[in-house]
Design a protein around this motif. Structure first.
Motif, PDB file in Angstrom:
ATOM      1  N   GLY A   1      44.964  12.589 -41.436  1.00  0.00           N
ATOM      2  CA  GLY A   1      45.351  12.873 -40.207  1.00  0.00           C
ATOM      3  C   GLY A   1      46.796  12.515 -40.137  1.00  0.00           C
ATOM      4  N   ILE A   2      47.455  12.584 -38.887  1.00  0.00           N
ATOM      5  CA  ILE A   2      48.903  12.433 -38.616  1.00  0.00           C
ATOM      6  C   ILE A   2      48.906  11.187 -37.702  1.00  0.00           C
ATOM      7  CG2 ILE A   2      51.060  13.165 -37.632  1.00  0.00           C
ATOM      8  CD1 ILE A   2      49.997  16.112 -37.921  1.00  0.00           C
ATOM      9  N   LEU A   3      49.499  10.299 -38.557  1.00  0.00           N
ATOM     10  CA  LEU A   3      49.863   8.688 -37.609  1.00  0.00           C
ATOM     11  C   LEU A   3      50.948   9.065 -36.908  1.00  0.00           C
ATOM     12  CD1 LEU A   3      49.522   5.360 -39.176  1.00  0.00           C
ATOM     13  CD2 LEU A   3      51.926   6.093 -38.369  1.00  0.00           C
ATOM     14  N   PHE A   4      50.902   8.659 -35.675  1.00  0.00           N
ATOM     15  CA  PHE A   4      52.326   8.627 -34.941  1.00  0.00           C
ATOM     16  C   PHE A   4      52.711   7.129 -34.662  1.00  0.00           C
ATOM     17  CE2 PHE A   4      49.422  11.798 -33.315  1.00  0.00           C
ATOM     18  CZ  PHE A   4      49.958  13.032 -33.258  1.00  0.00           C
ATOM     19  N   ASN A   5      54.136   6.902 -35.132  1.00  0.00           N
ATOM     20  CA  ASN A   5      54.456   5.772 -35.097  1.00  0.00           C
ATOM     21  C   ASN A   5      55.165   5.307 -33.515  1.00  0.00           C
ATOM     22  OD1 ASN A   5      55.983   3.306 -35.647  1.00  0.00           O
ATOM     23  ND2 ASN A   5      57.690   4.271 -36.609  1.00  0.00           N
ATOM     24  N   PHE A   6      54.301   4.575 -32.966  1.00  0.00           N
ATOM     25  CA  PHE A   6      54.654   4.065 -31.717  1.00  0.00           C
ATOM     26  C   PHE A   6      55.788   3.036 -31.602  1.00  0.00           C
ATOM     27  CE2 PHE A   6      50.267   5.871 -31.340  1.00  0.00           C
ATOM     28  CZ  PHE A   6      50.296   6.941 -30.704  1.00  0.00           C
TER      29      PHE A   6
ATOM     30  N   VAL B   1      47.504  16.808 -52.189  1.00  0.00           N
ATOM     31  CA  VAL B   1      46.785  17.329 -51.356  1.00  0.00           C
ATOM     32  C   VAL B   1      47.557  16.860 -50.116  1.00  0.00           C
ATOM     33  CG1 VAL B   1      44.616  16.839 -50.287  1.00  0.00           C
ATOM     34  CG2 VAL B   1      44.584  17.418 -52.573  1.00  0.00           C
ATOM     35  N   ARG B   2      47.941  15.812 -49.804  1.00  0.00           N
ATOM     36  CA  ARG B   2      48.348  15.360 -48.354  1.00  0.00           C
ATOM     37  C   ARG B   2      49.662  16.349 -48.351  1.00  0.00           C
ATOM     38  NH1 ARG B   2      47.721   9.004 -47.210  1.00  0.00           N
ATOM     39  NH2 ARG B   2      46.177   8.602 -48.444  1.00  0.00           N
ATOM     40  N   VAL B   3      50.492  16.393 -49.563  1.00  0.00           N
ATOM     41  CA  VAL B   3      51.732  17.207 -49.243  1.00  0.00           C
ATOM     42  C   VAL B   3      51.284  18.483 -48.701  1.00  0.00           C
ATOM     43  CG1 VAL B   3      53.641  18.498 -50.302  1.00  0.00           C
ATOM     44  CG2 VAL B   3      53.015  16.075 -51.030  1.00  0.00           C
ATOM     45  N   ASP B   4      50.228  19.238 -49.350  1.00  0.00           N
ATOM     46  CA  ASP B   4      49.679  20.546 -48.827  1.00  0.00           C
ATOM     47  C   ASP B   4      49.282  20.617 -47.214  1.00  0.00           C
ATOM     48  OD1 ASP B   4      50.680  21.560 -51.289  1.00  0.00           O
ATOM     49  OD2 ASP B   4      48.495  21.759 -52.204  1.00  0.00           O
TER      50      ASP B   4
ATOM     51  N   ILE C   1      48.555  10.102 -42.910  1.00  0.00           N
ATOM     52  CA  ILE C   1      47.576   9.022 -43.094  1.00  0.00           C
ATOM     53  C   ILE C   1      46.301   9.164 -43.572  1.00  0.00           C
ATOM     54  CG2 ILE C   1      46.545   8.826 -41.060  1.00  0.00           C
ATOM     55  CD1 ILE C   1      48.235   5.823 -42.837  1.00  0.00           C
ATOM     56  N   GLY C   2      45.692   8.350 -44.362  1.00  0.00           N
ATOM     57  CA  GLY C   2      44.522   8.348 -44.897  1.00  0.00           C
ATOM     58  C   GLY C   2      43.658   7.118 -44.844  1.00  0.00           C
TER      59      GLY C   2
ATOM     60  N   THR D   1      27.088   8.250 -54.721  1.00  0.00           N
ATOM     61  CA  THR D   1      27.696   7.016 -53.910  1.00  0.00           C
ATOM     62  C   THR D   1      28.705   7.803 -53.132  1.00  0.00           C
ATOM     63  OG1 THR D   1      27.309   5.430 -55.534  1.00  0.00           O
ATOM     64  CG2 THR D   1      29.057   4.981 -54.125  1.00  0.00           C
ATOM     65  N   ILE D   2      28.693   7.521 -51.779  1.00  0.00           N
ATOM     66  CA  ILE D   2      29.860   7.960 -50.893  1.00  0.00           C
ATOM     67  C   ILE D   2      31.108   6.836 -51.224  1.00  0.00           C
ATOM     68  CG2 ILE D   2      30.527   8.181 -48.591  1.00  0.00           C
ATOM     69  CD1 ILE D   2      27.658   8.882 -47.925  1.00  0.00           C
ATOM     70  N   MET D   3      32.271   7.824 -51.434  1.00  0.00           N
ATOM     71  CA  MET D   3      33.460   7.223 -51.747  1.00  0.00           C
ATOM     72  C   MET D   3      34.142   6.761 -50.562  1.00  0.00           C
ATOM     73  SD  MET D   3      33.706   7.350 -55.164  1.00  0.00           S
ATOM     74  CE  MET D   3      31.951   6.836 -55.312  1.00  0.00           C
ATOM     75  N   GLY D   4      35.125   5.650 -50.579  1.00  0.00           N
ATOM     76  CA  GLY D   4      35.801   5.070 -49.655  1.00  0.00           C
ATOM     77  C   GLY D   4      37.241   5.709 -49.656  1.00  0.00           C
ATOM     78  N   HIS D   5      38.202   4.968 -49.267  1.00  0.00           N
ATOM     79  CA  HIS D   5      39.464   5.359 -48.966  1.00  0.00           C
ATOM     80  C   HIS D   5      40.297   5.590 -50.378  1.00  0.00           C
ATOM     81  CE1 HIS D   5      43.544   5.674 -47.543  1.00  0.00           C
ATOM     82  NE2 HIS D   5      44.089   4.467 -47.687  1.00  0.00           N
TER      83      HIS D   5
END
Length: 511
Positions: free
Chosen positions: A266-271, A367-370, A404-405, A492-496
């Motif tokens: 997602g897109i993290l907004f820097n507050f 992947v994040r860049v795309d 972010i991830g 197994t469900i993977m994490g971050h």
């Protein structure tokens, strides 16, 4: 692959001139080479995650293939509800890699180091309820909490560190974290900076000697290079992009593992950034302006699912919150209702300033860049001047936004309380919302599923009303391995970051 020398092709020429006995001894070693991201240190106490940690260290508890809590360094534990105290009974036959005995003092030292605000650990929020740690004897330790924390046993999977090597050391800069000593199934043999981290099996591992002799974390920071090196035989296992993984699908020499994850993007907004202090009310336009299905089809080849919140692969997911489904007209309406006016150049302006921002993306993650590039293009189409940058280093305090991830397949408290809670250790956006804080606290302090469900429902509603991120998608983890590797758990469900595949590495074999 079946019988690989310790340095692979690099040593092949050297060994050709070595005595025959030496060659045979070297070739008898089974080695697995994993395509890894780079490490500047191995410091599980201070850093939020690291795939290599589970090979070197153990926690008091562990997670099994179903992500349920099972014994680790602790063989058993008791909980006194009246005093809110956990007592752990430790295995008695455990040694550190340097031969020293593991004791309860190591446990107390590790958790106190994480809790110490001077050390700046990302993991500190997991233990903020700990009021007192008592070493009862060498193999018994208790934790008294000042408030219930239902995720506490999950958090005791934290790697325990050796007090005798770290006492008095700086927990951020100590040389120990370049030469780590643990209790785990593998121990460090060598570390060639920027090249490879070589681990050899711990023959005295308290849970049983691992099958594979050597595991090499070969540093390959570029996703595309991982696929090439897997095909050339330089790697035996790697996490690939969906596009690269697809090229191995019909090759019998490899096994493809398309594993589900709780890992979202997602897109993290820097507050902390002045832009969002002025334009926070425009964030819903960003959320409506992203065509998640198009991104999943183009970047993930249909693998994954649209994201609208942080708990979609958790039992406490609230399906009924605002999903911010793609609606470009609604996005434009949000902008116009906020007083933005469309300029002749096709972009909206507010108080004379063009509406838009820059999304920062970490280098090497294609992947994040795309994802970021397509999201930026989609937001440009609704009149927001959005671009991306790939900085050499992440500037959490200065950047405008970040791709972010996060994600945890464990208790719902993990990667919510410390990510969205005000001033918590993994809150890199500066996000603060009193109701979010309240609901997350209520959820962690109850072991009643109904109470927790109600609290997490309210948390997700409030987070959707006041978004910290523009959630985009959940991704699958596309691991590709040499077909000779046996024992990888595909369910197994993977994490971050796809973390979790090595949970049972001591049981893996090479045919």
């Amino acid at each position: 692959m079946k019988k690989k020398n310790l340095m692979g092709l690099v040593l092949a020429g050297v060994l050709a001139f070595a005595p025959a006995a030496s060659v045979c001894a070297e070739e008898s070693q089974e080695t697995l080479v994993y395509g890894s991201g780079d490490y500047t240190r191995i410091n599980p106490a201070m850093d939020e995650h690291g795939e290599i940690n589970i090979l070197i260290f153990n926690g008091l508890t562990a997670h099994d293939g179903d992500n349920q809590v099972v014994p680790g360094l602790a063989e058993s534990w008791d909980f006194d509800e009246e005093t809110c105290t956990y007592t752990f009974h430790l295995a008695e036959n455990v040694k550190w890699h340097d031969g020293e005995p593991f004791t309860a003092e190591d446990v107390k030292f590790t958790i106190e180091a994480i809790m110490d605000p001077e050390n700046g650990s990302e993991n500190a929020p997991n233990y903020e309820d700990v009021e007192e740690i008592t070493v009862i004897d060498d193999h018994t330790v208790s934790f008294k909490l000042d408030a219930p924390n239902v995720a506490f046993l999950d958090y005791m999977t934290m790697a325990v560190l050796p007090k005798h090597l770290l006492e008095g050391e700086d927990m951020q800069t100590s040389d120990f974290f370049r030469n780590p000593v643990g209790t785990g199934p593998y121990k460090l043999e060598s570390w060639e900076e920027g090249q490879a981290i070589t681990l050899v099996k711990n023959e005295e591992y308290f849970k049983g000697e691992p099958n594979i002799d050597t595991v090499v974390f070969k540093i390959v920071t570029d996703d595309n290079a991982k696929a090439l090196q897997l095909k050339s035989g330089e790697l035996d296992l790697a996490l690939l992009t969906p596009k690269d993984a697809a090229t191995f699908a019909d090759d019998e020499a490899y096994t493809c593992y398309d594993m589900k994850t709780s890992d979202y993007r997602g897109i993290l907004f820097n507050f902390w950034n002045e832009y969002w202090q002025k334009n926070r009310d425009l964030i819903p336009a960003v959320c409506y302006g992203i065509d998640r299905d198009a991104i999943i089809d183009a970047v993930l080849l249909g693998q994954g699912m649209p994201a609208y919140g942080p708990l979609q692969r958790n039992i406490y997911n609230n399906e009924d919150v605002e999903h911010y489904d793609y609606d470009p007209e609604k996005a434009k309406a949000v902008l116009e209702e906020a007083g933005c006016e469309l300029g002749d150049d096709g972009f909206y302006y507010r108080d004379g300033e063009k509406v838009g921002f820059v999304i920062s993306v970490g280098a090497g993650d294609q992947v994040r860049v795309d994802i970021a590039q397509i999201a930026a293009q989609q937001l440009q189409q609704i009149g927001m001047d959005v671009t991306i940058e790939i900085p050499a280093q992440v500037d959490w305090g200065g950047q405008m936004a970040y791709l972010i991830g996060w994600g945890s397949p464990f208790d719902a408290d993990d990667h919510t309380y410390k990510v969205f809670g005000t001033d918590k250790g993994a809150n890199y956006s500066g996000y603060s919302n009193e109701l979010v804080d309240q609901y997350l606290t209520e959820a962690r302090q109850s072991d009643d599923p109904e109470v927790r469900k109600e609290a997490y429902d309210k948390f997700q509603v409030e987070l959707a009303n006041d978004p910290a991120y523009a959630f985009i998608c959940y991704i699958d983890a596309n691991y590709v391995a040499d077909a000779d590797i046996q024992g990888i758990d595909p369910d197994t469900i993977m994490g971050h970051h796809g973390v979790g595949i090595f949970w049972n590495v001591a049981d893996w074999t090479i045919q």
